[in-house]
Design an enzyme around this catalytic site. Structure first.
Site, short mmCIF file in Angstrom:
data_model
loop_
_atom_site.label_atom_id
_atom_site.label_comp_id
_atom_site.label_asym_id
_atom_site.label_seq_id
_atom_site.Cartn_x
_atom_site.Cartn_y
_atom_site.Cartn_z
CG HIS A 121 -2.08 -0.77 1.15
ND1 HIS A 121 -3.48 -0.85 1.82
CD2 HIS A 121 -2.25 -1.91 0.32
CE1 HIS A 121 -4.18 -1.58 1.29
NE2 HIS A 121 -3.60 -2.52 0.66
CE1 TYR A 174 -5.61 4.54 8.23
CE2 TYR A 174 -6.27 4.42 10.40
CZ TYR A 174 -5.27 4.08 9.55
OH TYR A 174 -4.47 3.09 9.74
N PRO A 234 -4.84 1.48 18.55
CG PRO A 234 -6.62 0.10 18.02
CD PRO A 234 -6.13 0.95 19.11
CE LYS A 280 3.46 4.40 13.59
NZ LYS A 280 3.92 3.70 12.38
CE1 TYR A 290 -0.39 3.75 7.26
CE2 TYR A 290 -1.72 4.95 9.33
CZ TYR A 290 -1.40 3.78 8.34
OH TYR A 290 -2.77 2.79 8.08
C1 PHB Z 1 -6.18 -3.64 10.90
O1 PHB Z 1 -6.30 -4.14 9.56
O2 PHB Z 1 -6.64 -4.41 11.63
C2 PHB Z 1 -5.83 -2.15 11.11
C3 PHB Z 1 -5.33 -1.58 10.08
C4 PHB Z 1 -4.96 -0.15 10.36
C5 PHB Z 1 -5.12 0.40 11.47
C6 PHB Z 1 -5.35 -0.67 12.63
C7 PHB Z 1 -6.00 -1.74 12.55
O3 PHB Z 1 -4.82 1.58 12.10
#
Ligand code: PHB
Ligand code: APR
Length: 392
Positions: A73, A202, A294, A298, A385
Site C-alpha cells: 500500500h 480512516y 490501534p 503501531k 505512519y
Molecule cells: C487492521 O487491518 O486490523 C488495522 C489497520 C490499520 C489500523 C488498525 C488496524 O490503524
C-alpha cells in the site's frame, strides 16, 4: 538445573521473532507460551507492517510468504465531511506499508521456529521469574504437563504482553507506568467480502470513527468506534454494516460489499508506557512494555522495533562480551516508543468522536482541512505512519 542462554516469556509475535533472530545468531533460547499454538494463531489482531518490520522479518528468514501474499500500500485515505484526502505515503515519506495479518506472521514464525528445532513450551502454566534484578542469577519456573519445571538462564525477555507476568514481576519501586484509557472502543469485524477500496480509509464522522481495512482482496477488516459499555451482542451484523455505511462518504457507502462476520469483537483503546524497559537481566519487549491505540497501526511495528534493538544487543554481548547495547536498550527502545505513542494519540484524537461539543468537531475538521491543503502537514502524517527512521 537445566539452563539456556535466553528465556523468552510469551510466544506471540515479539517472543517468536526474538527467538528466531537469536537463533540466526547462534544464541540459544527457550520460549514459554501459556496457550496452545492454535489458540495464539486464532487471535485476530492487526495487519499493517512498516517496511522496517518487513525487513526484520526477512532477516529472520520469514519473508517469503509475506512478500508473495502481502499487499503493498502506497497510501491511505482520510474521509471527513463527505470528502476524502489521500495521504501519499510513498510520495511523501518514501516508503509503502504492507498489509499482512498478524495471524500469518505468527504462523510463519512458529513454522520457522519448529523447523529450526526450537524449544517452544506451549501451554506453560504458572510462569514465574526469579533472580533477575542486579547481577542475580535469573531463572524461570513454570508448570508444564502438570509437572514443575525450572530453567537457569543469562537473560529473560518479557514478551508476554500487557497482561503478562514479566512486568508484573518488577517491584513497584523500580518501574513507572503511564496509562491513559480512551472513553470509547473499537468494534471490529472480519468478513469474506472484497474491501470497499484498494487502500485503507480512516473516516472521521459526527456519528463516530470508522476504518476500512483488509487482509486480502477477498477478506475485509472493518472497525467502527463504539461506546465502552457496548457488548458484541448489541451489534448484530446488520447493525454493523448499517453504521459503517452511515460513516463513509456516499460513493464508498454505495459500493460497500457486506456479508456474514467470521469474527467480531470489541477492543478498548489505551496508551500505556512502562519505564524503564530493562530491570537487571529482564528486558520487557512489545506489548509487555507499551500499548498504543490501534489508530496508527503501531502495536506490532513497535514490538518488532524493540526486538530489533534487543536481538542486536544480545548478539553483541554473546559475540564480544560487551554490554554497551544492552545498557542502551531501554533508552533506545523508549525513544521510538514515545514518538509512536504521541503519533497514535494524536491520530486517535483527530479521528474519533470525542464529545457532543460542536467546537471539538469543528477543530477536527479544521485540522483535516489543513492536512488536505498542506503538503508539509501531510508529510508529517506520512513519515510517522510509515515509521520513523532508526538512529542506527
Ligand atoms: C487492521 O487491518 O486490523 C488495522 C489497520 C490499520 C489500523 C488498525 C488496524 O490503524
Ligand atoms: N506466561 C506465558 N505466556 C504468557 C503469559 C504468561 N504469564 N502471559 C501472556 N503470555 C503470552 C500470551 O498468551 C501471548 O501469546 O504472551 C504472548 C504475548 O503476545 P502479544 O500480547 O501479542 O504481545 P506481543 O508479542 O508483544 O505482540 C504485540 O500483538 O497484541 C498485539 O497489538 C499488539 O500487534 C501487537 C502485538
Amino acid at each position: 538445573m537445566a539452563r539456556t542462554q535466553v528465556v523468552v516469556v510469551g510466544g506471540g509475535p515479539s517472543g517468536l521473532l526474538l527467538s528466531q533472530l537469536l537463533h540466526k545468531h547462534g544464541i540459544e533460547s527457550v520460549v514459554l507460551e501459556r496457550h496452545s499454538r492454535e489458540y495464539v494463531e486464532a487471535r485476530i489482531r492487526a495487519g499493517l507492517l512498516e517496511w522496517s518490520t518487513v525487513a526484520l522479518l526477512e532477516e529472520a528468514g520469514v519473508g517469503t510468504r509475506l512478500l508473495h501474499e502481502g499487499l503493498v500500500h502506497d497510501g491511505f485515505e482520510l474521509a471527513f465531511d463527505g470528502r476524502t484526502h489521500r495521504i501519499d505515503l510513498k510520495g511523501l515519506a518514501g516508503h509503502s506499508m504492507l498489509v499482512y495479518g498478524q495471524t500469518e506472521i505468527q504462523r510463519d514464525l512458529a513454522d520457522a521456529r519448529i523447523a529450526a528445532g526450537a524449544d517452544i513450551v506451549w501451554e506453560a502454566k504458572d510462569v514465574r521469574l526469579h533472580g533477575f534484578l542486579g547481577d542475580g542469577h535469573p531463572r524461570v519456573s513454570w508448570v508444564g504437563a502438570g509437572q514443575p519445571q525450572e530453567l537457569e538462564c543469562d537473560f529473560i525477555a518479557g514478551c508476554d504482553g500487557y497482561h503478562g507476568v514479566s512486568r508484573a514481576s518488577v517491584p513497584a519501586a523500580h518501574i513507572t507506568q503511564h496509562e491513559r484509557v480512551y472513553p470509547f472502543g473499537w468494534l471490529g469485524i472480519l468478513a469474506d467480502v472484497p474491501p470497499v477500496s484498494e487502500e485503507l480509509i480512516y473516516a472521521n464522522h459526527p456519528r463516530g470513527f470508522a476504518l476500512c481495512s483488509m487482509r486480502s482482496m477477498s477478506r475485509s477488516r472493518y472497525y467502527v468506534q463504539c461506546a465502552l459499555e457496548d457488548k458484541v451482542e448489541d451489534w448484530p451484523d446488520e447493525r454493523f454494516w448499517e453504521e459503517l455505511r452511515a460513516r463513509l462518504p456516499a460513493h464508498y457507502a454505495a459500493r460497500l460489499s457486506t456479508g456474514p462476520s467470521i469474527e467480531k469483537g470489541i477492543a478498548p483503546l489505551r496508551s500505556f508506557v512502562a519505564e524503564p524497559m530493562r530491570f537487571g537481566r529482564l528486558f520487557l519487549v512489545g506489548d509487555a512494555a507499551h500499548i498504543v491505540p490501534p489508530t496508527g497501526a503501531k502495536g506490532l511495528n513497535l514490538a518488532a522495533a524493540d526486538v530489533r534493538v534487543l536481538h542486536r544487543a544480545l548478539d553483541e554481548y554473546y559475540r564480544s562480551g560487551s554490554e554497551t547495547l544492552l545498557h542502551a536498550y531501554s533508552t533506545r527502545a523508549l525513544a521510538r516508543v514515545w514518538k509512536a505513542t504521541r503519533f497514535s494519540w494524536w491520530f486517535t484524537m483527530l479521528m474519533h468522536k470525542l464529545s457532543e461539543e460542536a467546537l471539538a468537531y469543528q477543530l477536527q475538521l479544521a485540522e483535516l482541512e489543513y492536512l488536505a491543503q498542506s503538503r508539509p502537514a501531510s508529510q508529517v502524517v506520512a513519515e510517522n505512519y510509515v515509521g520513523l527512521e532508526f538512529a542506527a
